[in-house]
Design a protein around this motif. Structure first.
Motif, PDB file in Angstrom:
ATOM      1  N   ASP A 193      -6.895   1.062   0.754  1.00 36.39           N
ATOM      2  CA  ASP A 193      -6.027   1.345   0.226  1.00 36.39           C
ATOM      3  C   ASP A 193      -5.734   2.925   0.251  1.00 36.39           C
ATOM      4  OD1 ASP A 193      -3.313   1.321  -0.949  1.00 36.39           O
ATOM      5  OD2 ASP A 193      -4.405   1.906  -2.664  1.00 36.39           O
ATOM      6  N   ILE A 194      -5.004   3.626   0.367  1.00 33.13           N
ATOM      7  CA  ILE A 194      -5.032   5.747   0.456  1.00 33.13           C
ATOM      8  C   ILE A 194      -4.887   5.583  -1.001  1.00 33.13           C
ATOM      9  CG2 ILE A 194      -4.324   7.340   1.020  1.00 33.13           C
ATOM     10  CD1 ILE A 194      -5.517   6.266   3.266  1.00 33.13           C
ATOM     11  N   HIS A 248       0.957  -1.266  -0.246  1.00 32.41           N
ATOM     12  CA  HIS A 248       0.411  -0.178   0.053  1.00 32.41           C
ATOM     13  C   HIS A 248       1.286   1.835  -0.351  1.00 32.41           C
ATOM     14  CE1 HIS A 248      -3.564  -1.986   0.928  1.00 32.41           C
ATOM     15  NE2 HIS A 248      -3.218  -2.744   1.766  1.00 32.41           N
ATOM     16  N   TRP A 249       1.060   1.367  -1.038  1.00 36.05           N
ATOM     17  CA  TRP A 249       2.068   3.235  -1.438  1.00 36.05           C
ATOM     18  C   TRP A 249       1.896   3.936  -0.380  1.00 36.05           C
ATOM     19  CZ3 TRP A 249       3.052   3.559  -7.524  1.00 36.05           C
ATOM     20  CH2 TRP A 249       3.393   2.352  -7.720  1.00 36.05           C
ATOM     21  N   LEU A 250       0.581   4.380   0.101  1.00 34.24           N
ATOM     22  CA  LEU A 250      -0.043   5.026   0.827  1.00 34.24           C
ATOM     23  C   LEU A 250      -0.104   4.899   2.772  1.00 34.24           C
ATOM     24  CD1 LEU A 250      -1.228   8.261  -1.831  1.00 34.24           C
ATOM     25  CD2 LEU A 250       1.182   8.495  -0.052  1.00 34.24           C
ATOM     26  N   TRP A 254      -0.172  10.663   9.498  1.00 32.60           N
ATOM     27  CA  TRP A 254       0.268  11.559   8.617  1.00 32.60           C
ATOM     28  C   TRP A 254      -0.512  11.000   7.502  1.00 32.60           C
ATOM     29  CZ3 TRP A 254       2.257  10.776   3.859  1.00 32.60           C
ATOM     30  CH2 TRP A 254       3.838   9.402   4.449  1.00 32.60           C
ATOM     31  N   TRP A 255      -0.255   9.497   6.964  1.00 32.54           N
ATOM     32  CA  TRP A 255      -0.551   9.445   5.540  1.00 32.54           C
ATOM     33  C   TRP A 255      -2.482   9.297   5.730  1.00 32.54           C
ATOM     34  CZ3 TRP A 255       0.987   6.337   9.437  1.00 32.54           C
ATOM     35  CH2 TRP A 255       0.572   5.216   9.639  1.00 32.54           C
ATOM     36  N   GLN A 286      -8.333   5.327  -3.191  1.00 33.69           N
ATOM     37  CA  GLN A 286      -8.777   5.855  -2.423  1.00 33.69           C
ATOM     38  C   GLN A 286      -9.024   7.724  -3.117  1.00 33.69           C
ATOM     39  OE1 GLN A 286      -9.365   6.362   1.950  1.00 33.69           O
ATOM     40  NE2 GLN A 286     -10.405   3.904   1.205  1.00 33.69           N
ATOM     41  N   ILE A 287      -7.325   7.594  -2.976  1.00 35.95           N
ATOM     42  CA  ILE A 287      -7.493   9.788  -3.233  1.00 35.95           C
ATOM     43  C   ILE A 287      -7.183   9.141  -5.273  1.00 35.95           C
ATOM     44  CG2 ILE A 287      -5.234  10.708  -4.364  1.00 35.95           C
ATOM     45  CD1 ILE A 287      -5.957  11.746  -1.534  1.00 35.95           C
ATOM     46  N   LEU A 288      -7.083   9.061  -5.809  1.00 40.30           N
ATOM     47  CA  LEU A 288      -7.105   8.923  -7.248  1.00 40.30           C
ATOM     48  C   LEU A 288      -8.630   8.362  -7.489  1.00 40.30           C
ATOM     49  CD1 LEU A 288      -4.190   5.814  -8.832  1.00 40.30           C
ATOM     50  CD2 LEU A 288      -4.610   9.246  -8.131  1.00 40.30           C
ATOM     51  N   HIS A 289      -9.524   7.851  -6.412  1.00 36.71           N
ATOM     52  CA  HIS A 289     -11.078   7.710  -7.214  1.00 36.71           C
ATOM     53  C   HIS A 289     -11.852   9.121  -6.818  1.00 36.71           C
ATOM     54  CE1 HIS A 289     -14.685   5.784  -8.090  1.00 36.71           C
ATOM     55  NE2 HIS A 289     -14.766   6.072  -6.598  1.00 36.71           N
TER      56      HIS A 289
END
Ligand SMILES: Nc1ncnc2c1ncn2[C@@H]1O[C@H](COP(=O)(O)OP(=O)(O)OP(=O)(O)O)[C@@H](O)[C@H]1O
Ligand SMILES: Nc1ncnc2c1ncn2[C@@H]1O[C@H](COP(=O)(O)OP(=O)(O)O)[C@@H](O)[C@H]1O
Ligand code: SF4
Ligand code: SF4
Ligand SMILES: [Mg+2]
Ligand SMILES: [Mg+2]
Lengths: 390, 451, 347
Positions: free
Chosen positions: C129-130, C119-121, C312-313, C133-136
């Protein structure tokens, strides 16, 4: 070109090869190109030409009041005053020109004021820079090159030496200050240290001179009519006793009756104070009323300069002639006027050769290729044309 | 009434109608409300145009001269119905308007103006639009209107006699009523009972009455050219769209025909070849070219009258004459009348057949151009003419000094508008009302007690 | 009409083709001018990055949209095979089961898990997975922002032009309405509104659009329209016989449209921001958005003062994305400003 032709006259302003372009997104606007003329003391020169031909640009170039995108290219503007050794000291290190005894002229960088009667100039002779001593006549005219001066020295000359009435200046009066105070401020910034009473006295005199009731000093601009505002602007231009006034379209926004009054008043003041004037206008009739000498401009070029009557009676440049006949008049017979073909060129890409050639009825092949030089035609009569009319 | 006595009158109307005025202005006034101070309670009025009367003939260039703020533009806007007058009337001779006589037997009992866009010969009772009526003194207006309505419903025409001017007839309540042209009445010896005068009025329509479709067709007839060619063309429209707009709004022709017409018009005003101008934007043209576009746009509907508000004052000298000559040529070609507004007397002299000099909303002098300029009568005109600079240093002028400067005509005093500045003013001028405009001979009118 | 006796011949290209050419030229000219604005280009670049991430990279990683069940071929399946393991990389359903040696079975990892190769973020408090979610969230932000802005601009332009043209009562009415709307703080208004009705994604966009349309943009566009209304070409159109509609739609609106377009950029900014705030309060019925991500973090108690930086992530990527995308649209607006306002235009 030398100014030596009129020995009896005192030179005031000598403009040589003045060239200034504007930088724009689409290319360089060649607004002033190789403009040359001389103005003598007490003389009124009228600059005429259509809008956008570079009249205002000449004025702001001589005074170096250029906008950011202006590209000064070349030229000299010598502004003459009577020789005074004390004052000459201030210009050591700057290019100067001394004119005396009619046609004797020395140009060079001023090195030293040796004595009241001798100067040392650095000049280029025979391809080398040399220091040459010059014997100065007490009645010599001392010219400084406005183009080469630094800002503080130039600032001394603006207003006190040359003042300018800008196009539509009357709309630039600050509405929240009294008109008198605005003139007082102009006086105080250029000649500081005068007691307020004296300044007020001076403004009252100026108001009388330009024909406004001195009681109006303490009024605000909105209480003035258009003509009175323009008079107040003229009073402001006169406030530092300049030797030369440049008036850019001084009456364009005014009605004929007011225009007529103001022009006559300016003419009277100019004669009374023996001032030099440069009038700028697109209206040849207005220029004819007030000037001794007329310069006709076309597309950034000075095409003809001559005495007023000469321009009207014996113009040699085809454009001048066409311009003369393009004005209807209320006097004389009512005749059909011929329109000039085409329209003024875009100064970003002016025509090669003579800039008037696409519209000129006398144009030849030469005109389309080579730019005619601005050269003397008769006494005090200059024009730039390959085939001058006679 | 003796029939032979009335006949000459009607023939006179018919004879003069061709060279009669195209526009007739009667006692026109326009007041704009102003407030003097920020908190002023009282409403004051600027008399921008004050009691103006004049006529403009067919194919005539009528000049309106004066200093700024004297009401020239306001007059122009009134004439094209951009604003409505406070008082007074503007009558326009309309090509689609026909005055007809209503006859009962061999006697005319009244007159009515009808609208016939396709000409009288194709007018039938269904498409007949009745405009104004004119009646002999003492007639019953209501009854006459009812009669007209019935005539409109039941009237039948006889194709054989229509060409001679016999439009419709119907039998109503036992008598035969018909609608005939004045020409027919004249030839058929119909007694007109001194209707001739009213008939003359019916040639004109009061533009104040126009609405809807009739206003639209008025717009086709009357156009305006504005002072500033930089502001009077929409910067987001191409030249084609600009010149096409009047055609499109009026719904004339198909797109293809309109393209043709626009191109033809552009070439007419000297923008050749039209295809190189059609799809440019106004900012890509010079001032003179833009004003030519404005002229093409005004001309595209074939108007009979154009108001030109200082059309050349923003143009350069070298192109100004071109535009002025163009306007004069178009006048010759299409017999257009102009109201030419200018502050420049020299331009007025070049362009106009007759001029009127305005001062604070009033006409102070009017007459043939040359007559007014060479022989001004009113003290204001004299001062104005003496102040015009002459492009010739050998000619000296003797300027006439005037006191003060032009003011705004706010709530004017009931005396000569020029009194405060007039060098000839007498005590009579102070007491009397504003002087009327009187004919001083040669068609030269002036409004001053002292000449 | 034409003097020619023959049927008119076409001398020019068909009008539509000429117009298309003019439009293209106008667009190229505007682009040439826009290109000179550094801030505008920066904004555009950021928007482009977000766009590619949200509308290209995300679908590729996650698989395209799921086809409906009734679809004959591959019903109920993704349009294409996701590049990333759908069990991990799914903004909502991603259930990160990992093999546990100890229990010899799949278990949930500790969550929220910090960034890792898997999970990169990192993951959110539910283990999702963050990054996904960000990309979505990008899609949600774009669609909502632009949709709301279009509504705003449509209303603002029309109302502004109409109010300026008719003046009088119409003008007073819309200006008072704008005053009232401006007096109302948007967020408070939205909170109240979401109490009254259930707000989903589209209704929020519509509400935001309408709110913006009747608010400040009307005032700005009206004053611009007033300046247009007094131009001589409007009078010229009247003299030609043009009616009210003709003047409003052919003359006034085309001349205020550039300004409307400029304000559209600013409206996108405010719409994205408003959605984030509302989602943060959990007032919108929405599957996934940046605001919702922060809301989840807060609800799970990770947004407290003590452990904020530690996790923070959970909130920083979403917060930065909101900031950057809002800023980017704002910068594009500023760049456009230089085209629309000739005063600011460099010579
Ligand atoms: N819409 C308006 N509201 C109030 N006053 C007006 C309006 N339009 C014109 N006026 C006033 O009416 C008078 C006549 O105006 P008008 O514009 O007709 O003058 P003009 O002769 O055309 O002047 P110019 O040569 O400056 O165009 C002026 O005093 C002007 O201030
Ligand atoms: N600040 C400027 N930047 C670019 N071009 C300019 C500027 N000022 C003037 N010009 C251009 O220079 C030419 C001469 O202008 P100007 O001297 O103002 O003419 P005039 O006074 O005769 O009307 C015109 O083509 C004008 O458009
Ligand atoms: S140089 Fe040639 S083109 Fe130019 S003005 Fe003289 S004759 Fe005409
Ligand atoms: S009527 Fe009297 S005040 Fe008016 S213009 Fe004539 S002389 Fe002058
Ligand atoms: Mg100028
Ligand atoms: Mg006017």
């Amino acid at each position: 070109m030398t100014i030596a032709t009129a020995a009896h006259k005192a030179p005031m302003l000598e403009v040589q090869d003045l060239t200034m372009h504007y930088f724009t997104r689409k290319g360089e606007v060649k607004a002033v190109d190789d403009v040359t003329f001389t103005l003598y003391k007490g003389e009124a020169l009228g600059l005429v030409g259509e809008s956008g031909c570079g009249k205002t640009s000449i004025a702001i170039t001589l005074l170096r009041l250029l906008p950011e995108n202006a590209l000064f290219k070349k030229g000299h503007v010598f502004f003459y005053r009577p020789y005074d050794p004390q004052k000459a000291q201030r210009y050591i290190g700057f290019p100067v020109k001394i004119v005396q005894n009619g046609n004797e002229a020395y140009t060079g960088r001023l090195r030293e004021v040796r004595s009241d009667a001798q100067l040392l100039l650095q000049a280029r002779t025979n391809g080398r820079f040399q220091e040459i001593p010059v014997q100065v006549d007490p009645k010599a005219h001392f010219g400084v090159d406005l183009i080469a001066l630094d800002e503080p020295r130039l600032q001394e000359i603006r207003w006190k030496g040359i003042s300018m009435i800008f196009q539509a200046a009357m709309n630039a009066l600050n509405p929240v200050y009294k008109v008198g105070d605005q003139i007082a401020e102009a006086i105080n910034t250029h000649t500081p240290g005068q007691p307020p009473d004296q300044v007020r006295e001076k403004i009252a005199q100026l108001f009388q001179l330009v024909g406004i009731d001195p009681a109006m000093i303490d009024r605000y601009p909105h209480e003035y009519s258009g003509g009175m505002k323009q008079r107040a602007i003229i009073a402001m231009a006169l406030s530092c006793d300049p030797d030369l006034i440049i008036a850019d379209e001084p009456t364009t926004a005014l009605d004929v009756i007011v225009q007529d009054k103001i022009l006559r008043e300016m003419r009277v003041i100019q004669k009374k104070l023996n001032m030099s004037m440069i009038y700028i206008s697109h209206d040849i009739a207005v220029i004819a009323e007030v000037s001794d000498k007329i310069g006709v401009m076309y597309a950034g070029k000075m095409v003809e300069v001559a005495r007023c009557e000469t321009i009207f009676q014996r113009p040699v440049h085809p454009y001048t002639k066409a311009l003369m006949s393009a004005f209807p008049s209320i006097k004389g017979e009512r005749r059909k006027l011929e329109s000039m073909p085409g329209e003024p060129p875009d100064l970003i890409k002016p025509p090669l050769g003579c800039r008037f050639h696409p519209r000129c009825p006398y144009a030849t092949e030469q005109c389309a290729k080579e730019d005619p030089a601005f050269k003397p035609q008769h006494e005090e009569h200059f024009a730039a044309c390959w085939h001058p009319l006679s | 009434m003796n029939p032979t006595a009335t006949q000459p009158e009607i023939s006179q109307v018919l004879r003069t109608k061709e060279r009669d005025a195209l526009v007739r202005i009667e006692r026109l006034s326009k007041l704009y409300p102003v407030s003097k101070g920020l908190f002023a309670r009282t409403r004051n009025f600027i008399h921008a145009v004050d009691d103006l009367s004049f006529e403009i003939g067919k194919g005539e260039v009528f000049g309106l001269i004066g200093e700024s703020g004297c009401g020239k533009t306001t007059t122009g806007k009134l004439l094209v119905k951009l604003t409505d007058p406070t008082k007074g009337h503007i009558y326009l001779r309309d090509q689609e308007r026909y005055p007809l006589l209503v006859t009962q037997g061999d006697r005319a009992i009244g007159a009515a103006a009808v609208r016939a866009p396709k000409g009288l010969t194709s007018l039938n009772h269904q498409q007949m639009t009745l405009l104004d009526v004119a009646l002999p003194e003492g007639s019953d207006r209501r009854r006459f209107s009812e009669l007209l309505q019935q005539l409109k419903r039941q009237g039948r025409s006889d194709p054989g006699r229509r060409a001679q001017g016999f439009i419709l007839s119907a039998e109503i309540a036992g008598s035969v009523y018909s609608l005939v042209t004045p020409e027919y009445a004249l030839s058929a010896n119909i007694r007109t009972d001194s209707l001739a005068k009213s008939l003359e009025q019916l040639y004109y329509g009061d533009i104040a009455m126009l609405e809807g479709a009739r206003l639209k067709s008025f717009r086709r007839n009357v156009q305006m050219i504005f002072q500033d060619p930089y502001e009077s063309l929409n910067p987001r429209m191409t030249i084609f769209d600009i010149v096409n707009e009047p055609l499109a709004v009026q719904g004339i022709g198909s797109l293809l025909e309109r393209e043709e017409r626009v191109a033809e018009m552009l070439e007419h005003v000297g923008l050749t070849p039209a295809s190189s101008f059609m799809f440019r934007f106004p900012h890509e043209l010079s001032g003179g070219q833009r004003q030519r576009v404005a002229i093409a746009r005004a001309m595209v509907l074939n108007p009979s009258f154009i108001v030109a508000d200082e059309p050349t004052s923003m143009l350069d000298v070298s192109i100004r004459i071109g535009v002025m000559n163009l306007m004069l040529e178009l006048r010759e070609e299409f017999q257009i009348s102009y109201l030419y507004i200018t502050h420049d007397l020299a331009v007025a002299r070049y362009m106009c057949d007759r001029i009127a000099v305005m001062y604070l909303g009033k006409i102070v002098e009017m007459g043939p151009t040359e007559e007014v300029i060479q022989n001004p009568l009113h003290p204001y005109t004299r001062a104005l003419i003496s102040a015009v600079p002459i492009p010739d240093p050998t000619m000296r002028r003797q300027p006439i000094e005037l006191k003060g400067s032009i003011t705004k005509p706010i709530d004017t005093q009931p005396r000569c508008r020029f009194y405060e500045r007039c060098p000839l003013a007498t005590s009579h001028c102070a007491e009397a009302d504003h002087p009327p405009l009187v004919d001083k001979g040669n068609g030269h009118w002036a409004a001053c007690y002292e000449i | 009409m034409a003097t020619a006796t023959t049927a008119p011949q076409r001398q020019f290209d068909p009008i539509w083709r000429v117009r298309a050419r003019l439009l293209r030229r106008g667009a190229l000219e505007s682009w040439a001018m826009f290109r000179e604005s550094k801030i505008g280009l920066t904004g555009l670049a950021v928007i482009a990055i977000f766009f590619v991430a949200g509308f290209v990279i995300h679908p590729v990683l996650w698989g395209g949209p799921t086809l409906p069940e009734w679809f004959p071929i591959a019903g109920g399946q993704k349009l294409w095979a996701p590049l990333w393991d759908g069990k991990i990389y799914d903004p909502i359903l991603g259930r990160p089961l990992v093999w546990s040696e100890e229990h010899e079975t799949y278990i949930f990892t500790d969550f929220p898990a910090p960034p890792s190769l898997r999970h990169w973020l990192g993951t959110d408090p539910y283990g999702r997975d963050i990054l996904s979610q960000i990309l979505h969230g990008i899609q949600a932000a774009f669609v909502l922002g632009i949709f709301a802005a279009l509504i705003t601009v449509f209303i603002g332009t029309t109302i502004g032009a109409i109010a300026a043209y008719y003046g009088g009562f119409v003008d007073t009415f819309f200006m008072r309405l704008a005053d009232i709307i401006l007096l109302f703080p948007l967020i408070a208004f939205l909170i109240v509104l979401s109490g009254l009705m259930q707000m989903d994604f589209w209704s929020l966009a519509i509400v935001l659009g309408i709110y913006g349309g009747f608010g400040s943009i009307t005032i700005v566009l009206k004053s611009q329209a007033l300046a247009i209304k007094v131009k001589p070409y409007i009078e010229a159109a009247r003299v030609a016989g043009g009616g009210h509609g003709h003047i409003i739609f052919r003359h006034i609106i085309p001349n205020i449209l550039p300004l409307s377009f400029l304000y559209m950029m600013f409206t996108v900014t405010s719409a994205i921001f408003s959605e984030a705030v509302l989602s943060f309060f959990g007032l919108v019925d929405i599957k996934m958005s940046w605001g919702l991500m922060i809301n989840i973090t807060r609800d799970a108690g990770y947004l407290g003062a003590t452990n904020m930086m530690q996790f923070w992530w959970l909130w920083m990527p979403a917060g930065l994305c909101i900031t950057f995308l809002c800023a980017a649209f704002y910068l594009v607006g500023r760049g456009l400003d230089e085209i629309v306002n000739p005063r600011l235009r460099a010579r």
